[in-house]
Design a protein around this motif. Structure first.
Motif, mmCIF file in Angstrom:
data_model
loop_
_atom_site.group_PDB
_atom_site.id
_atom_site.type_symbol
_atom_site.label_atom_id
_atom_site.label_comp_id
_atom_site.label_asym_id
_atom_site.label_seq_id
_atom_site.Cartn_x
_atom_site.Cartn_y
_atom_site.Cartn_z
ATOM 1 N N THR A 286 -6.163 -34.434 -8.159
ATOM 2 C CA THR A 286 -5.360 -33.937 -7.038
ATOM 3 C C THR A 286 -4.232 -33.033 -7.526
ATOM 4 N N LYS B 274 -3.692 -29.172 -6.381
ATOM 5 C CA LYS B 274 -2.417 -28.678 -5.865
ATOM 6 C C LYS B 274 -1.952 -27.445 -6.636
ATOM 7 N N GLU C 172 -12.668 -35.497 4.599
ATOM 8 C CA GLU C 172 -11.547 -36.288 5.117
ATOM 9 C C GLU C 172 -10.285 -35.913 4.338
ATOM 10 N N VAL C 173 -9.822 -34.700 4.556
ATOM 11 C CA VAL C 173 -8.736 -34.161 3.740
ATOM 12 C C VAL C 173 -7.410 -34.880 3.986
ATOM 13 N N GLY C 174 -7.286 -35.563 5.117
ATOM 14 C CA GLY C 174 -6.056 -36.283 5.401
ATOM 15 C C GLY C 174 -5.748 -37.366 4.391
ATOM 16 N N ARG C 175 -6.754 -37.793 3.633
ATOM 17 C CA ARG C 175 -6.541 -38.838 2.638
ATOM 18 C C ARG C 175 -5.728 -38.351 1.443
ATOM 19 N N PHE C 176 -5.560 -37.051 1.318
ATOM 20 C CA PHE C 176 -4.837 -36.511 0.162
ATOM 21 C C PHE C 176 -3.322 -36.503 0.336
ATOM 22 N N ALA D 263 0.376 -35.745 2.857
ATOM 23 C CA ALA D 263 0.962 -34.659 3.637
ATOM 24 C C ALA D 263 1.180 -33.384 2.829
ATOM 25 N N CYS E 287 -2.173 -31.676 2.102
ATOM 26 C CA CYS E 287 -2.734 -31.200 3.369
ATOM 27 C C CYS E 287 -2.015 -29.939 3.834
ATOM 28 N N MET F 164 -3.363 -27.036 1.901
ATOM 29 C CA MET F 164 -4.690 -26.659 2.379
ATOM 30 C C MET F 164 -4.605 -25.897 3.693
ATOM 31 N N ALA F 165 -3.746 -26.375 4.587
ATOM 32 C CA ALA F 165 -3.577 -25.684 5.871
ATOM 33 C C ALA F 165 -3.030 -24.271 5.653
#
Length: 254
Positions: free
Chosen positions: A92, A96, A118-122, A124, A127, A130-131
């Motif tokens: 991770t 990043k 399920e990117v929410g597992r990484f 805030a 995420c 990524m956004a």
């Protein structure tokens, strides 16, 4: 270069280019072998993951050079969360770093970035990165790079089924009208054509829960090459193998 599995070699190809033949619109790759690459050199697994990230750059460059429209990379499976916490942290952290320092380069090259899983597992922070990457590159018109993160093919199908069930429960959908096209539109890869070819490196011969619905008619190519050693020549050989396949999609040969 390590040999290809189950493929007769027909001589060297020019560096990073394919032989004449159809080019797949969508190439999907299970990037495997980082740990073994590091172990064979007496290095920690983190070094293998770093070398694997460098191979991603070479792969992306080769895909763009050969006119591929979509490239999907299996970067982190839903099962990878079971690995040692230190290794998950290394992965991770590497993700990043590349999101913060490499996305601008991809944007300049007109690469569109999309994340599936399920990117929410990484968390805030990741995420948000990524956004930001998706928003920055959303209007690009070059190759689309899909990164499968915390992705599992079975869970992808399950979430699509759940979405359709909720729509039916609300009275918005007749269950009798559900067909393959509708299911595809509810998968995480909605709007992206199914892969024409799926590649797995490191000599393993399985899909490992990757794009199970989408791979129904994909050509499968297995390479002995460990992922950190993947380069333009490897990509060209994949295209050469693909170009020699006859795709009938279940139809009888002419």
């Amino acid at each position: 270069m390590p040999p290809l599995v189950g493929v007769a070699r027909t001589g060297a190809l020019p560096t990073g280019t394919s032989s004449c033949g159809p080019i797949p619109a969508h190439v999907a790759i299970i990037m495997d072998g980082n740990g073994r690459w590091a172990a064979s050199r007496g290095l920690p697994r983190a070094a293998g993951h770093k070398a694997g990230a460098e191979a991603v750059t070479r792969c992306l460059r080769a895909a763009r050079a050969n006119g591929v429209d979509y490239l999907t990379l299996y970067a982190f499976s839903s099962e990878n969360w079971r690995r040692e916490p230190s290794e998950v942290a290394d992965l991770t952290g590497l993700l990043k770093f590349y999101l913060r320092h490499k996305v601008s380069e991809l944007h300049q090259e007109q690469v569109k970035i999309r994340f599936v899983g399920e990117v929410g597992r990484f968390g805030a922070d990741l995420c948000a990165e990524m956004a930001r990457a998706e928003a920055l590159t959303a209007g690009n018109t070059g190759l689309t790079l899909l990164l499968a993160l915390s992705y599992g093919g079975r869970s992808d199908i399950v979430q699509a089924a759940q979405a359709l069930a909720r729509a039916a429960q609300r009275g918005e959908l007749d269950p009798g009208l559900i067909d393959e096209t509708m299911v595809s539109r509810h998968l995480l890869t909605a709007g992206v054509p199914d892969p024409d070819v799926i590649v797995r490196t490191s000599g393993e011969h399985r899909l490992s829960n990757f794009l199970l619905w989408q791979s129904a008619y994909a050509e499968l190519v297995f390479l002995e090459t460990l992922w950190p050693d993947f380069d333009g020549d490897c990509f060209a050989r994949v295209l050469d193998i693909y170009g020699r396949r006859e795709r009938r999609f279940g139809a009888r040969p002419a």
